[in-house]
Design a protein around this motif. Sequence first.
Motif, PDB file in Angstrom:
ATOM      1  N   SER A  28       0.711  -2.462 -11.438  1.00 20.37           N
ATOM      2  CA  SER A  28      -0.712  -2.781 -11.564  1.00 20.37           C
ATOM      3  C   SER A  28      -1.457  -2.120 -10.418  1.00 20.37           C
ATOM      4  O   SER A  28      -0.924  -1.964  -9.321  1.00 20.37           O
ATOM      5  N   PHE A  29      -2.702  -1.738 -10.695  1.00 16.96           N
ATOM      6  CA  PHE A  29      -3.524  -1.081  -9.686  1.00 16.96           C
ATOM      7  C   PHE A  29      -4.217  -2.124  -8.823  1.00 16.96           C
ATOM      8  O   PHE A  29      -4.866  -3.030  -9.333  1.00 16.96           O
ATOM      9  N   ASN A  30      -4.084  -1.981  -7.514  1.00 12.05           N
ATOM     10  CA  ASN A  30      -4.722  -2.879  -6.563  1.00 12.05           C
ATOM     11  C   ASN A  30      -5.635  -2.025  -5.678  1.00 12.05           C
ATOM     12  O   ASN A  30      -5.169  -1.353  -4.758  1.00 12.05           O
ATOM     13  N   ALA A  31      -6.935  -2.063  -5.960  1.00  9.68           N
ATOM     14  CA  ALA A  31      -7.891  -1.222  -5.235  1.00  9.68           C
ATOM     15  C   ALA A  31      -7.910  -1.522  -3.740  1.00  9.68           C
ATOM     16  O   ALA A  31      -8.210  -0.637  -2.932  1.00  9.68           O
ATOM     17  N   GLU A  32      -7.559  -2.744  -3.335  1.00 13.30           N
ATOM     18  CA  GLU A  32      -7.545  -3.109  -1.916  1.00 13.30           C
ATOM     19  C   GLU A  32      -6.573  -2.240  -1.125  1.00 13.30           C
ATOM     20  O   GLU A  32      -6.785  -1.970   0.052  1.00 13.30           O
ATOM     21  N   ARG A  33      -5.526  -1.752  -1.771  1.00 14.85           N
ATOM     22  CA  ARG A  33      -4.536  -0.916  -1.091  1.00 14.85           C
ATOM     23  C   ARG A  33      -5.144   0.407  -0.634  1.00 14.85           C
ATOM     24  O   ARG A  33      -4.629   1.033   0.284  1.00 14.85           O
ATOM     25  N   LEU A  34      -6.243   0.843  -1.264  1.00 17.14           N
ATOM     26  CA  LEU A  34      -6.887   2.095  -0.860  1.00 17.14           C
ATOM     27  C   LEU A  34      -7.491   2.017   0.537  1.00 17.14           C
ATOM     28  O   LEU A  34      -7.643   3.037   1.205  1.00 17.14           O
TER      29      LEU A  34
END
Length: 151
Positions: free
Chosen positions: A35-41
């Motif tokens: 799943s994509f977790n934008a916070e990781r960016l």
Amino acid sequence: MWQEILNNQVLMSAVAGWTLAQVLKTLLDFCLNKSFNAERLVGSGGMPSSHSATVCSLTTAAGICCGVGSSAFAISFVLAMVVMYDAMGVRRETGKQAKLLNFIMLENPLKLNGEILQEKLKEYVGHTPLQVVAGAILGIGLTFLLDYWFY
């Protein structure tokens, strides 16, 4: 002004190191968790260490541009050592404590002044030694590639 900033090899190397590490961290997280977790960016913690990539890019570029006998290299080197030591020490322990507190809070919600505290503490704040080394290698290698290709 923008041209001067873009031609600043030391600054651009550090920014590129941080950016690449954050993108790689996000991709690894996506592969592992499906799943994509934008916070990781933009978030801290994880593989590779963007803190290490940034300060090692900065230090390497300072060494290339100013020489390893320069004050710029010395300052960058000391900063890199402090940042990487902190990432593996205090910040890693903070993440461990947050994980434990989150577990305790899940089992026993805490009331403070009649209000139930439910906000989960951030667990990804520090790094393992492997994550720090991976970030350092990434930052150093990227800076040499950028120096070869662009400068």
